[in-house]
Design an enzyme around this catalytic site. Structure first.
Site, PDB file in Angstrom:
ATOM      1  N   SER A 277      18.361  36.496  57.629  1.00 26.17           N
ATOM      2  CA  SER A 277      18.444  37.592  58.597  1.00 26.17           C
ATOM      3  C   SER A 277      17.687  38.818  58.140  1.00 26.17           C
ATOM      4  CB  SER A 277      19.896  38.032  58.745  1.00 26.17           C
ATOM      5  OG  SER A 277      20.669  37.049  59.317  1.00 26.17           O
TER       6      SER A 277
ATOM      7  N   HIS B 265      13.792  32.739  62.151  1.00 31.18           N
ATOM      8  CA  HIS B 265      15.078  33.430  62.304  1.00 31.18           C
ATOM      9  C   HIS B 265      15.663  33.157  63.691  1.00 31.18           C
ATOM     10  CE1 HIS B 265      17.333  37.524  62.569  1.00 31.18           C
ATOM     11  NE2 HIS B 265      18.131  36.576  62.140  1.00 31.18           N
TER      12      HIS B 265
ATOM     13  N   GLU C 212      12.736  34.550  65.839  1.00 30.07           N
ATOM     14  CA  GLU C 212      11.733  35.424  65.228  1.00 30.07           C
ATOM     15  C   GLU C 212      10.999  34.623  64.163  1.00 30.07           C
ATOM     16  OE1 GLU C 212      14.255  38.743  63.708  1.00 30.07           O
ATOM     17  OE2 GLU C 212      12.620  40.051  64.343  1.00 30.07           O
TER      18      GLU C 212
ATOM     19  N   ASN D 284      17.199  42.615  63.576  1.00 27.72           N
ATOM     20  CA  ASN D 284      18.271  43.209  62.763  1.00 27.72           C
ATOM     21  C   ASN D 284      17.951  44.610  62.255  1.00 27.72           C
ATOM     22  OD1 ASN D 284      20.042  41.127  63.140  1.00 27.72           O
ATOM     23  ND2 ASN D 284      19.258  39.950  61.403  1.00 27.72           N
TER      24      ASN D 284
HETATM   25  C1  CAA Z   1      22.642  38.524  62.715  1.00 28.75           C
HETATM   26  C2  CAA Z   1      21.330  37.953  62.973  1.00 28.75           C
HETATM   27  O1  CAA Z   1      20.611  37.645  62.015  1.00 28.75           O
HETATM   28  C3  CAA Z   1      20.742  37.800  64.330  1.00 28.75           C
HETATM   29  C4  CAA Z   1      21.681  37.517  65.435  1.00 28.75           C
HETATM   30  O2  CAA Z   1      21.892  36.397  65.789  1.00 28.75           O
HETATM   31  S1  CAA Z   1      22.422  38.839  66.077  1.00 28.75           S
HETATM   32  C5  CAA Z   1      23.469  38.167  67.332  1.00 28.75           C
HETATM   33  C6  CAA Z   1      22.704  37.858  68.574  1.00 28.75           C
HETATM   34  N1  CAA Z   1      23.627  37.372  69.554  1.00 28.75           N
HETATM   35  C7  CAA Z   1      24.201  38.156  70.457  1.00 28.75           C
HETATM   36  O3  CAA Z   1      23.939  39.340  70.517  1.00 28.75           O
HETATM   37  C8  CAA Z   1      25.202  37.489  71.322  1.00 28.75           C
HETATM   38  C9  CAA Z   1      25.884  38.454  72.252  1.00 28.75           C
HETATM   39  N2  CAA Z   1      26.845  37.748  73.053  1.00 28.75           N
HETATM   40  C10 CAA Z   1      26.474  37.008  74.137  1.00 28.75           C
HETATM   41  O4  CAA Z   1      25.303  36.913  74.482  1.00 28.75           O
HETATM   42  C11 CAA Z   1      27.567  36.305  74.883  1.00 28.75           C
HETATM   43  O5  CAA Z   1      28.775  36.959  74.632  1.00 28.75           O
HETATM   44  C12 CAA Z   1      27.718  34.787  74.476  1.00 28.75           C
HETATM   45  C13 CAA Z   1      26.441  34.047  74.895  1.00 28.75           C
HETATM   46  C14 CAA Z   1      27.952  34.596  72.998  1.00 28.75           C
HETATM   47  C15 CAA Z   1      28.912  34.215  75.189  1.00 28.75           C
HETATM   48  O6  CAA Z   1      28.714  34.383  76.546  1.00 28.75           O
HETATM   49  P1  CAA Z   1      29.943  34.387  77.587  1.00 28.75           P
HETATM   50  O7  CAA Z   1      29.329  34.260  78.909  1.00 28.75           O
HETATM   51  O8  CAA Z   1      30.821  35.521  77.302  1.00 28.75           O
HETATM   52  O9  CAA Z   1      30.822  33.180  77.135  1.00 28.75           O
HETATM   53  P2  CAA Z   1      30.892  31.677  77.574  1.00 28.75           P
HETATM   54  O10 CAA Z   1      30.715  31.528  79.055  1.00 28.75           O
HETATM   55  O11 CAA Z   1      32.126  31.184  76.944  1.00 28.75           O
HETATM   56  O12 CAA Z   1      29.670  31.034  76.833  1.00 28.75           O
HETATM   57  C16 CAA Z   1      28.382  30.998  77.385  1.00 28.75           C
HETATM   58  C17 CAA Z   1      27.628  29.910  76.646  1.00 28.75           C
HETATM   59  O13 CAA Z   1      27.482  30.261  75.269  1.00 28.75           O
HETATM   60  C18 CAA Z   1      27.974  29.188  74.482  1.00 28.75           C
HETATM   61  N3  CAA Z   1      28.617  29.710  73.288  1.00 28.75           N
HETATM   62  C19 CAA Z   1      29.491  30.731  73.210  1.00 28.75           C
HETATM   63  N4  CAA Z   1      29.852  30.892  71.926  1.00 28.75           N
HETATM   64  C20 CAA Z   1      29.229  29.935  71.217  1.00 28.75           C
HETATM   65  C21 CAA Z   1      29.207  29.580  69.844  1.00 28.75           C
HETATM   66  N5  CAA Z   1      29.887  30.255  68.933  1.00 28.75           N
HETATM   67  N6  CAA Z   1      28.434  28.542  69.471  1.00 28.75           N
HETATM   68  C22 CAA Z   1      27.720  27.835  70.353  1.00 28.75           C
HETATM   69  N7  CAA Z   1      27.687  28.140  71.676  1.00 28.75           N
HETATM   70  C23 CAA Z   1      28.440  29.175  72.085  1.00 28.75           C
HETATM   71  C24 CAA Z   1      29.004  28.500  75.333  1.00 28.75           C
HETATM   72  O14 CAA Z   1      29.175  27.154  74.918  1.00 28.75           O
HETATM   73  C25 CAA Z   1      28.358  28.582  76.688  1.00 28.75           C
HETATM   74  O15 CAA Z   1      27.349  27.614  76.778  1.00 28.75           O
HETATM   75  P3  CAA Z   1      27.341  26.618  77.979  1.00 28.75           P
HETATM   76  O16 CAA Z   1      27.105  27.492  79.183  1.00 28.75           O
HETATM   77  O17 CAA Z   1      26.208  25.704  77.658  1.00 28.75           O
HETATM   78  O18 CAA Z   1      28.691  25.966  77.953  1.00 28.75           O
HETATM   79  N1  NDP Z   2      25.674  34.759  61.543  1.00 27.83           N
HETATM   80  C1  NDP Z   2      24.642  35.123  62.295  1.00 27.83           C
HETATM   81  O1  NDP Z   2      24.834  35.696  63.381  1.00 27.83           O
HETATM   82  C2  NDP Z   2      23.262  34.833  61.841  1.00 27.83           C
HETATM   83  C3  NDP Z   2      23.007  34.447  60.553  1.00 27.83           C
HETATM   84  N2  NDP Z   2      21.732  34.192  60.161  1.00 27.83           N
HETATM   85  C4  NDP Z   2      21.450  33.787  58.790  1.00 27.83           C
HETATM   86  O2  NDP Z   2      21.695  32.388  58.685  1.00 27.83           O
HETATM   87  C5  NDP Z   2      22.182  32.096  57.372  1.00 27.83           C
HETATM   88  C6  NDP Z   2      23.521  31.406  57.493  1.00 27.83           C
HETATM   89  O3  NDP Z   2      24.419  32.255  58.172  1.00 27.83           O
HETATM   90  P1  NDP Z   2      25.768  31.700  58.819  1.00 27.83           P
HETATM   91  O4  NDP Z   2      25.564  30.311  59.313  1.00 27.83           O
HETATM   92  O5  NDP Z   2      26.259  32.748  59.712  1.00 27.83           O
HETATM   93  O6  NDP Z   2      26.693  31.662  57.524  1.00 27.83           O
HETATM   94  P2  NDP Z   2      27.998  30.787  57.254  1.00 27.83           P
HETATM   95  O7  NDP Z   2      28.773  31.517  56.235  1.00 27.83           O
HETATM   96  O8  NDP Z   2      28.636  30.398  58.548  1.00 27.83           O
HETATM   97  O9  NDP Z   2      27.388  29.455  56.646  1.00 27.83           O
HETATM   98  C7  NDP Z   2      26.672  29.384  55.454  1.00 27.83           C
HETATM   99  C8  NDP Z   2      26.848  27.982  54.936  1.00 27.83           C
HETATM  100  O10 NDP Z   2      25.978  27.788  53.811  1.00 27.83           O
HETATM  101  C9  NDP Z   2      26.728  27.094  52.827  1.00 27.83           C
HETATM  102  N3  NDP Z   2      26.123  27.205  51.520  1.00 27.83           N
HETATM  103  C10 NDP Z   2      26.279  28.205  50.596  1.00 27.83           C
HETATM  104  N4  NDP Z   2      25.558  27.904  49.502  1.00 27.83           N
HETATM  105  C11 NDP Z   2      24.943  26.718  49.748  1.00 27.83           C
HETATM  106  C12 NDP Z   2      24.089  25.879  48.975  1.00 27.83           C
HETATM  107  N5  NDP Z   2      23.725  26.208  47.736  1.00 27.83           N
HETATM  108  N6  NDP Z   2      23.650  24.716  49.509  1.00 27.83           N
HETATM  109  C13 NDP Z   2      24.025  24.354  50.762  1.00 27.83           C
HETATM  110  N7  NDP Z   2      24.849  25.101  51.515  1.00 27.83           N
HETATM  111  C14 NDP Z   2      25.287  26.278  51.028  1.00 27.83           C
HETATM  112  C15 NDP Z   2      28.099  27.741  52.923  1.00 27.83           C
HETATM  113  O11 NDP Z   2      29.080  27.000  52.244  1.00 27.83           O
HETATM  114  P3  NDP Z   2      30.316  27.837  51.571  1.00 27.83           P
HETATM  115  O12 NDP Z   2      30.954  28.602  52.665  1.00 27.83           O
HETATM  116  O13 NDP Z   2      31.154  26.733  51.009  1.00 27.83           O
HETATM  117  O14 NDP Z   2      29.688  28.723  50.537  1.00 27.83           O
HETATM  118  C16 NDP Z   2      28.282  27.726  54.443  1.00 27.83           C
HETATM  119  O15 NDP Z   2      28.739  26.475  54.904  1.00 27.83           O
HETATM  120  C17 NDP Z   2      22.197  33.417  56.614  1.00 27.83           C
HETATM  121  O16 NDP Z   2      21.000  33.573  55.931  1.00 27.83           O
HETATM  122  C18 NDP Z   2      22.332  34.433  57.742  1.00 27.83           C
HETATM  123  O17 NDP Z   2      21.849  35.693  57.402  1.00 27.83           O
HETATM  124  C19 NDP Z   2      20.662  34.284  61.014  1.00 27.83           C
HETATM  125  C20 NDP Z   2      20.876  34.636  62.313  1.00 27.83           C
HETATM  126  C21 NDP Z   2      22.183  34.965  62.830  1.00 27.83           C
END
Ligand code: CAA
Ligand code: NDP
Length: 293
Positions: free
Chosen positions: A121, A142, A154, A192
């Site tokens: 991320s 990403h 990304e 991010n």
């Molecule tokens: C941190 C990083 O590095 C980068 C990032 O990813 S930052 C995060 C970016 N994501 C966002 O900002 C998400 C913001 N939230 C949303 O867009 C919406 O709330 C949401 C899409 C998550 C859910 O939408 P909603 O309309 O409220 O819920 P809901 O109708 O239950 O779900 C819509 C769809 O999303 C799917 N979904 C929801 N949560 C899910 C999850 N945790 N995993 C997989 N699919 C999921 C559902 O299965 C559903 O898909 P289908 O239509 O195919 O069944």
């Molecule tokens: N969460 C988000 O919204 C997003 C996250 N990302 C990025 O994706 C990556 C994963 O995030 P996310 O899935 O949320 O994290 P989670 O904590 O859900 O999952 C990470 C997984 O990696 C496993 N793990 C840790 N060390 C190892 C290893 N050495 N070999 C294999 N597996 C390992 C962990 O196991 P254990 O728990 O046992 O350590 C866990 O199952 C991060 O780099 C995050 O920044 C990118 C976009 C969105």
């Protein structure tokens, strides 16, 4: 040099690794999924099965389709098997040491022309590439959470990433039915760099008593039309991941405006990491989420 991607390895079977495995398998590509424990992979397969069953119920795929997608995802307990893959996507925890160890462990096994990608991320792609044998074949890919639902990936090139690696990554994203954007290799890239300071500011808003969890989330949901409030989204991403990203921004850009909110630090220290541990800014252990402040 062939850069067609016919098999994919995914390291880390958390929420992102599971999603990446699912969308690749849905695109007809065999996937090898690795994690530190088999339990994690089984939990990922159960989540994927649940999401596919919903698609069956809606008539988007049939039962045979569901089974075929699941059958394309293979558990691999060790990384040597990933040496046969054309693309390996690392989606382990957002911790540079963990990622560097993974890339180092892959060194003896990767095919010369295979692509290695990180779903990080925030962490520098150039720095991660430096521990690999072939930085020209290393790239940031990403995905956004939840992967099956979010359109964007990304793509981030490191300093050494070759053009054909970038083109192959773009083609792979297109094959998944997703859209890619290019970001330069700076801390936290584009999404991010913008999103996490907003989430961190929401935590400061809570910390300073400007509003409760509920007020802050309702304000941003209804006042800015965000699908989730920022604290709800922080719980969804994982507070450990949010904090790790803020630390990369703070360290990498050396600007106090990126200082992680002490309240975010406290939640992570408590092990309240959001949805994945059932408690964060909300408590998810009951029927409905209950704000913790
Ligand atoms: C941190 C990083 O590095 C980068 C990032 O990813 S930052 C995060 C970016 N994501 C966002 O900002 C998400 C913001 N939230 C949303 O867009 C919406 O709330 C949401 C899409 C998550 C859910 O939408 P909603 O309309 O409220 O819920 P809901 O109708 O239950 O779900 C819509 C769809 O999303 C799917 N979904 C929801 N949560 C899910 C999850 N945790 N995993 C997989 N699919 C999921 C559902 O299965 C559903 O898909 P289908 O239509 O195919 O069944
Ligand atoms: N969460 C988000 O919204 C997003 C996250 N990302 C990025 O994706 C990556 C994963 O995030 P996310 O899935 O949320 O994290 P989670 O904590 O859900 O999952 C990470 C997984 O990696 C496993 N793990 C840790 N060390 C190892 C290893 N050495 N070999 C294999 N597996 C390992 C962990 O196991 P254990 O728990 O046992 O350590 C866990 O199952 C991060 O780099 C995050 O920044 C990118 C976009 C969105």
């Amino acid at each position: 040099m062939a850069l067609n991607i016919e098999t994919v390895g995914v390291i880390g079977a958390g929420q992102m690794g599971a999603g990446i495995a699912q969308v690749a398998a849905q695109a007809g590509i065999p996937v090898y999924l690795n994690d530190v424990t088999e339990d994690r992979v089984n939990a990922a397969l159960a989540t994927i099965n649940g999401l596919l069953s919903r698609r069956v119920a809606r008539g988007e795929i049939d039962e045979d389709g569901r089974k075929a997608i699941l059958a394309r995802i293979h558990y691999t307990p060790t990384v040597d098997k990933l040496g046969d893959c054309d693309l390996v996507v690392e989606a382990a925890s957002e911790n540079e040491d963990v990622k560097r160890k993974i890339f180092t462990s892959l060194r003896p096994f990767m095919k010369a022309d295979a692509i290695l990608a990180s779903n990080t991320s925030s962490i520098s792609i150039t720095r991660l590439a430096s521990v690999t044998v072939n930085p020209e074949r290393f790239i940031g890919m990403h995905f956004m959470n939840p992967v099956p639902r979010m359109q964007l990936v990304e793509i981030i090139r490191g300093i050494a990433t070759k053009d054909d690696t970038y083109e192959a990554a773009r083609a792979f994203v297109a094959r998944l039915g997703k859209t890619s954007t290019m970001s330069e290799d700076f801390p936290a890239f584009i999404v991010n760099r913008i999103l996490l300071p907003m989430i961190n500011e929401a935590v400061y808003t809570l910390y300073e008593g400007v509003g409760s969890v509920e007020s802050i989330d309702t304000a941003m949901r209804l006042g800015a039309n965000h699908p989730m409030g920022p604290l709800q989204l922080a719980d969804f991403i994982g507070l450990d991941t949010c904090l790790a990203i803020m630390q990369v921004l703070h360290d990498g850009l050396a600007d106090s405006k990126y200082r992680p909110c002490p309240l975010l630090v406290k939640y992570v220290e408590a092990g309240w990491l959001g949805r994945k541990t059932q408690r964060g800014f909300y408590d998810y252990r009951g029927e409905n989420p209950v704000p913790t402040r």
